[in-house]
Write a protein that holds these residues in place. Sequence first.
Motif, mmCIF file in Angstrom:
data_model
loop_
_atom_site.group_PDB
_atom_site.id
_atom_site.type_symbol
_atom_site.label_atom_id
_atom_site.label_comp_id
_atom_site.label_asym_id
_atom_site.label_seq_id
_atom_site.Cartn_x
_atom_site.Cartn_y
_atom_site.Cartn_z
ATOM 1 N N ASP A 60 43.778 -16.509 -29.163
ATOM 2 C CA ASP A 60 43.542 -17.913 -28.816
ATOM 3 C C ASP A 60 42.203 -18.412 -29.348
ATOM 4 O OD1 ASP A 60 45.129 -17.767 -25.518
ATOM 5 O OD2 ASP A 60 45.970 -18.075 -27.525
ATOM 6 N N SER A 61 41.226 -17.540 -29.383
ATOM 7 C CA SER A 61 39.875 -17.943 -29.776
ATOM 8 C C SER A 61 39.759 -18.311 -31.250
ATOM 9 C CB SER A 61 38.883 -16.829 -29.447
ATOM 10 O OG SER A 61 39.214 -15.645 -30.151
ATOM 11 N N VAL A 62 40.748 -17.915 -32.062
ATOM 12 C CA VAL A 62 40.649 -18.187 -33.497
ATOM 13 C C VAL A 62 41.751 -19.110 -34.014
ATOM 14 C CG1 VAL A 62 39.555 -15.939 -33.820
ATOM 15 C CG2 VAL A 62 42.003 -16.199 -34.326
ATOM 16 N N LYS A 63 42.681 -19.472 -33.153
ATOM 17 C CA LYS A 63 43.767 -20.350 -33.590
ATOM 18 C C LYS A 63 43.205 -21.655 -34.129
ATOM 19 C CE LYS A 63 47.499 -18.702 -30.595
ATOM 20 N NZ LYS A 63 48.339 -19.000 -29.414
ATOM 21 N N GLY A 64 43.736 -22.062 -35.279
ATOM 22 C CA GLY A 64 43.272 -23.287 -35.909
ATOM 23 C C GLY A 64 42.064 -23.105 -36.792
ATOM 24 N N ARG A 65 41.432 -21.945 -36.732
ATOM 25 C CA ARG A 65 40.254 -21.690 -37.572
ATOM 26 C C ARG A 65 40.491 -20.553 -38.564
ATOM 27 N NH1 ARG A 65 35.688 -19.846 -35.379
ATOM 28 N NH2 ARG A 65 36.714 -18.752 -33.644
ATOM 29 N N PHE A 66 41.227 -19.545 -38.162
ATOM 30 C CA PHE A 66 41.493 -18.394 -39.019
ATOM 31 C C PHE A 66 42.943 -18.434 -39.500
ATOM 32 C CE2 PHE A 66 38.211 -15.213 -37.053
ATOM 33 C CZ PHE A 66 37.225 -16.170 -37.199
ATOM 34 N N THR A 67 43.143 -17.949 -40.718
ATOM 35 C CA THR A 67 44.494 -17.851 -41.270
ATOM 36 C C THR A 67 44.670 -16.483 -41.902
ATOM 37 O OG1 THR A 67 44.535 -20.231 -41.738
ATOM 38 C CG2 THR A 67 46.165 -18.850 -42.846
ATOM 39 N N ILE A 68 45.732 -15.799 -41.508
ATOM 40 C CA ILE A 68 46.039 -14.507 -42.102
ATOM 41 C C ILE A 68 47.202 -14.691 -43.065
ATOM 42 C CG2 ILE A 68 47.615 -13.825 -40.232
ATOM 43 C CD1 ILE A 68 46.550 -10.934 -40.597
ATOM 44 N N SER A 69 47.143 -13.985 -44.189
ATOM 45 C CA SER A 69 48.216 -14.064 -45.179
ATOM 46 C C SER A 69 48.298 -12.731 -45.902
ATOM 47 C CB SER A 69 47.954 -15.202 -46.172
ATOM 48 O OG SER A 69 46.746 -14.986 -46.875
ATOM 49 N N ARG A 70 49.408 -12.515 -46.583
ATOM 50 C CA ARG A 70 49.556 -11.271 -47.335
ATOM 51 C C ARG A 70 50.153 -11.561 -48.698
ATOM 52 N NH1 ARG A 70 52.610 -7.246 -43.862
ATOM 53 N NH2 ARG A 70 52.707 -6.005 -45.774
ATOM 54 N N ASP A 71 49.724 -10.783 -49.666
ATOM 55 C CA ASP A 71 50.240 -10.847 -51.029
ATOM 56 C C ASP A 71 50.756 -9.459 -51.351
ATOM 57 O OD1 ASP A 71 50.675 -10.914 -53.760
ATOM 58 O OD2 ASP A 71 48.976 -12.237 -54.148
ATOM 59 N N ASN A 72 52.049 -9.277 -51.210
ATOM 60 C CA ASN A 72 52.621 -7.937 -51.435
ATOM 61 C C ASN A 72 52.480 -7.485 -52.881
ATOM 62 O OD1 ASN A 72 53.282 -7.793 -48.745
ATOM 63 N ND2 ASN A 72 55.491 -8.011 -49.038
ATOM 64 N N ALA A 73 52.454 -8.419 -53.811
ATOM 65 C CA ALA A 73 52.302 -8.050 -55.221
ATOM 66 C C ALA A 73 50.925 -7.450 -55.481
ATOM 67 C CB ALA A 73 52.526 -9.266 -56.096
ATOM 68 N N LYS A 74 49.931 -7.889 -54.709
ATOM 69 C CA LYS A 74 48.574 -7.377 -54.875
ATOM 70 C C LYS A 74 48.215 -6.348 -53.807
ATOM 71 C CE LYS A 74 46.705 -11.528 -57.081
ATOM 72 N NZ LYS A 74 45.662 -12.585 -57.027
ATOM 73 N N ASN A 75 49.188 -6.031 -52.934
ATOM 74 C CA ASN A 75 48.915 -5.064 -51.858
ATOM 75 C C ASN A 75 47.665 -5.439 -51.063
ATOM 76 O OD1 ASN A 75 51.117 -3.603 -52.682
ATOM 77 N ND2 ASN A 75 50.035 -1.665 -52.821
ATOM 78 N N THR A 76 47.570 -6.687 -50.725
ATOM 79 C CA THR A 76 46.365 -7.165 -50.055
ATOM 80 C C THR A 76 46.720 -8.143 -48.932
ATOM 81 O OG1 THR A 76 45.098 -6.929 -52.096
ATOM 82 C CG2 THR A 76 44.113 -8.273 -50.366
ATOM 83 N N VAL A 77 45.996 -8.027 -47.841
ATOM 84 C CA VAL A 77 46.078 -8.985 -46.747
ATOM 85 C C VAL A 77 44.735 -9.696 -46.651
ATOM 86 C CG1 VAL A 77 46.258 -9.233 -44.240
ATOM 87 C CG2 VAL A 77 47.832 -7.742 -45.450
ATOM 88 N N TYR A 78 44.792 -10.992 -46.426
ATOM 89 C CA TYR A 78 43.583 -11.798 -46.358
ATOM 90 C C TYR A 78 43.418 -12.386 -44.952
ATOM 91 C CZ TYR A 78 44.236 -11.681 -51.411
ATOM 92 O OH TYR A 78 44.414 -11.256 -52.704
ATOM 93 N N LEU A 79 42.175 -12.536 -44.558
ATOM 94 C CA LEU A 79 41.856 -13.268 -43.338
ATOM 95 C C LEU A 79 40.852 -14.354 -43.717
ATOM 96 C CD1 LEU A 79 42.310 -13.498 -40.252
ATOM 97 C CD2 LEU A 79 40.214 -12.138 -39.969
ATOM 98 N N GLN A 80 41.343 -15.573 -43.808
ATOM 99 C CA GLN A 80 40.472 -16.709 -44.105
ATOM 100 C C GLN A 80 39.859 -17.190 -42.797
ATOM 101 O OE1 GLN A 80 39.691 -18.148 -47.165
ATOM 102 N NE2 GLN A 80 38.202 -19.328 -45.949
#
Length: 123
Positions: free
Chosen positions: A61-81
């Motif tokens: 709840d503390s990060v909703k609306g501010r943080f975004t998680i995503s993944r790029d399977n082609a690059k084998n990477t997960v991001y946390l913006q």
Amino acid sequence: VQLQAFGGGLVQAGGSLRLSCAPSGCPFSTYSIGWFGQTPGKGREFVAAISYRDRRTYYADSVKGRFTISRDNAKNTVYLQMNSLKPEDTAVYYCAASGDNNHLYPVRKYAYWGQGTLVTVSS
């Protein structure tokens, strides 16, 4: 399975950072990835996660609306913006891998952990 997290640093309140997590030694597309934050004297607290099957996302709840998680399977990477950072976001951030696809909040869901990356938000 090994995970490497990077992208931490020092940022002023209101600023942004992007963390990356690069698992290796596993079929990346079959693991859900979570991010947890830890401050001195406290246990690891859930921040965000993304499932492997349907890319469902979970947020504290503390990060909703501010943080975004995503993944790029082609690059084998997960991001946390991380946007609109606050001093209370200061923590060591760990990424972790889970073979589960659902309810990714608990620490016990994750079998593999990487080393942490420090995020410091100054006021």
